[in-house]
Write a protein that holds these residues in place. Structure first.
Motif, PDB file in Angstrom:
ATOM      1  N   MET A   4      22.508  51.848  27.373  1.00 22.55           N
ATOM      2  CA  MET A   4      21.230  51.403  27.931  1.00 22.55           C
ATOM      3  C   MET A   4      20.513  50.471  26.962  1.00 22.55           C
ATOM      4  SD  MET A   4      19.011  51.255  30.320  1.00 22.55           S
ATOM      5  CE  MET A   4      18.796  52.578  31.519  1.00 22.55           C
ATOM      6  N   ALA A  40      17.739  51.533  36.576  1.00 22.20           N
ATOM      7  CA  ALA A  40      18.697  52.391  35.869  1.00 22.20           C
ATOM      8  C   ALA A  40      19.750  51.603  35.120  1.00 22.20           C
ATOM      9  CB  ALA A  40      19.366  53.344  36.863  1.00 22.20           C
ATOM     10  N   ARG A  41      19.932  50.309  35.467  1.00 20.07           N
ATOM     11  CA  ARG A  41      20.916  49.440  34.798  1.00 20.07           C
ATOM     12  C   ARG A  41      22.335  50.018  34.888  1.00 20.07           C
ATOM     13  NH1 ARG A  41      16.884  45.759  34.943  1.00 20.07           N
ATOM     14  NH2 ARG A  41      15.500  45.815  33.125  1.00 20.07           N
ATOM     15  N   ILE A  42      22.664  50.609  36.025  1.00 25.35           N
ATOM     16  CA  ILE A  42      23.966  51.258  36.157  1.00 25.35           C
ATOM     17  C   ILE A  42      25.103  50.246  36.076  1.00 25.35           C
ATOM     18  CG2 ILE A  42      25.453  52.551  37.739  1.00 25.35           C
ATOM     19  CD1 ILE A  42      23.009  53.964  38.770  1.00 25.35           C
ATOM     20  N   GLN A  45      25.730  48.837  32.491  1.00 23.09           N
ATOM     21  CA  GLN A  45      26.254  49.907  31.641  1.00 23.09           C
ATOM     22  C   GLN A  45      27.709  50.220  31.990  1.00 23.09           C
ATOM     23  OE1 GLN A  45      23.708  53.355  30.387  1.00 23.09           O
ATOM     24  NE2 GLN A  45      22.389  52.639  32.048  1.00 23.09           N
ATOM     25  N   ARG A  92      10.826  50.137  42.346  1.00 24.97           N
ATOM     26  CA  ARG A  92      10.797  50.699  40.988  1.00 24.97           C
ATOM     27  C   ARG A  92       9.375  51.094  40.587  1.00 24.97           C
ATOM     28  NH1 ARG A  92      14.792  46.047  38.388  1.00 24.97           N
ATOM     29  NH2 ARG A  92      16.770  46.912  39.122  1.00 24.97           N
ATOM     30  N   TYR A 204      27.283  55.837  44.986  1.00 31.16           N
ATOM     31  CA  TYR A 204      25.900  55.426  44.747  1.00 31.16           C
ATOM     32  C   TYR A 204      25.180  55.157  46.063  1.00 31.16           C
ATOM     33  CZ  TYR A 204      21.916  53.123  42.563  1.00 31.16           C
ATOM     34  OH  TYR A 204      20.651  52.800  42.155  1.00 31.16           O
ATOM     35  N   GLU A 275      25.448  60.161  35.439  1.00 32.33           N
ATOM     36  CA  GLU A 275      24.821  59.345  36.472  1.00 32.33           C
ATOM     37  C   GLU A 275      24.807  60.082  37.809  1.00 32.33           C
ATOM     38  OE1 GLU A 275      23.110  56.462  36.560  1.00 32.33           O
ATOM     39  OE2 GLU A 275      23.138  56.729  34.390  1.00 32.33           O
ATOM     40  N   ARG A 278      22.079  62.576  37.784  1.00 27.82           N
ATOM     41  CA  ARG A 278      20.778  61.914  37.851  1.00 27.82           C
ATOM     42  C   ARG A 278      20.475  61.496  39.292  1.00 27.82           C
ATOM     43  NH1 ARG A 278      18.741  56.957  38.223  1.00 27.82           N
ATOM     44  NH2 ARG A 278      20.811  56.002  38.286  1.00 27.82           N
ATOM     45  N   LEU A 279      21.487  60.974  39.986  1.00 30.76           N
ATOM     46  CA  LEU A 279      21.293  60.484  41.351  1.00 30.76           C
ATOM     47  C   LEU A 279      21.064  61.615  42.342  1.00 30.76           C
ATOM     48  CD1 LEU A 279      24.055  57.732  41.403  1.00 30.76           C
ATOM     49  CD2 LEU A 279      21.598  57.329  41.606  1.00 30.76           C
TER      50      LEU A 279
END
Length: 307
Positions: A4, A40-42, A45, A92, A204, A275, A278-279
């Motif tokens: 991150m 989240a910048r998934i 990353q 966001r 996702y 992740e 988190r989701l």
């Protein structure tokens, strides 16, 4: 440095370099608002995680490829929020770009971010022309036709859509681009990493469908209930909440199993599991089970084709 932190540092550096000097100030501010209002910048990353697993032989090119993915993702969100699509007021947890800067500037900001994504990779390529060409082609596949994110958004304009095809395009395509970009930037074969991107991308989108039903707007950072409002394809509507959660968990398991043998396999797997939690946290799964047991009903409207 965490993935991150590396992502945020690369985004700030490449964004400023690509903007240069003398651009219309409000356009630049609108673009900055779209990129740096959280997230989240998934995708970046994921690109970096795969690059590390492949040796990360050209970290500057990896960073540029990761930034390009996030810029393209942010551009798609700017356009998705416009009145012509979702007409969303928040993203966001902040005002959407068209609410904060006007519709004309939102259209231009989204377009400019798309162009910037390619410029960032061009500026970082150095002498790696073959890798650059592959990265450019990889990004166009994730964004354009026949099955990139533009196609995914266009499926929402059709009278009927196959749910799995829609999810693979709208969300999965850029995840595949992310895993493949990590391999390409490090000089490795991207093919073995494609399935990881497919599985995580579809997972996702399924998670997003679940959260759209289960989570309020303040927690989401964007309007809730949008799938029903816009009659969009949704795993939660097609399978019910419990069915969608079970499908999400299968996809995460498939993603973990698909990671090619490499020195950092456990690192990539653990990142994916974090992740996933988190989701769709365990508490949300339990809440869905209670809601289902209490008699909540969902009406299947689309045919789901499992991969």
């Amino acid at each position: 440095m965490s993935l991150m932190a590396r992502t945020e540092h690369a985004l700030a550096r490449h964004f400023e370099a690509a903007c240069g000097s003398g651009a219309p100030p409000r356009l630049v501010e609108a673009m900055r608002h779209a990129v740096f209002s959280g997230g989240a910048r998934i995708r970046p990353q994921l690109c970096m995680a795969v690059a590390v697993a492949c040796g990360d032989t050209q970290p500057e090119l990896t960073d540029a490829a990761a930034v390009a993915l996030e810029l393209m993702h942010c551009a798609s969100l700017v356009h998705d929020d416009l009145p012509a699509f979702d007409d969303a007021d928040i993203r966001r947890g902040q005002p959407t770009v068209h609410k904060a800067f006007s519709e004309p500037l939102a259209l231009l900001a989204g377009d400019a971010l798309i162009v910037m994504a390619y410029r960032v990779m061009l500026q970082a390529a150095g002498g790696h022309h073959q890798r650059l060409a592959l990265l450019m082609d990889n990004l166009t596949r994730g964004v354009g036709l026949p099955a990139g994110i533009v196609a995914g958004q266009a499926w929402e304009c059709e009278s009927a859509a196959d749910l799995s095809q829609y999810q693979r395009a709208k969300t999965g395509a850029l995840f595949v681009s992310a895993t493949c970009a990590g391999a390409i930037s490090s000089g490795s074969d991207p093919a073995p990493w494609s399935l990881l991107g497919e599985s995580l991308g579809e997972a996702y989108q399924v998670a997003d469908d679940i959260r759209d039903v289960m989570v309020d707007a303040d927690s989401l950072g964007k309007p809730a209930g949008q799938d029903v409002l816009h009659a969009r394809p949704s795993a939660a509507r097609a399978l019910g909440l419990e069915g969608a959660i079970a499908h999400f968990q299968r996809l995460i398991a498939n993603a973990a199993a698909s990671i090619p043998a490499c020195a950092c396999r456990d690192m990539v797997r653990q990142w994916g599991q974090r992740e996933a939690e988190r989701l769709v946290p365990p508490a949300l799964c339990e809440q869905a089970r209670r809601k289902q047991a209490a008699g909540a009903r969902t009406a299947p409207q689309l045919r789901l084709v499992l991969p």
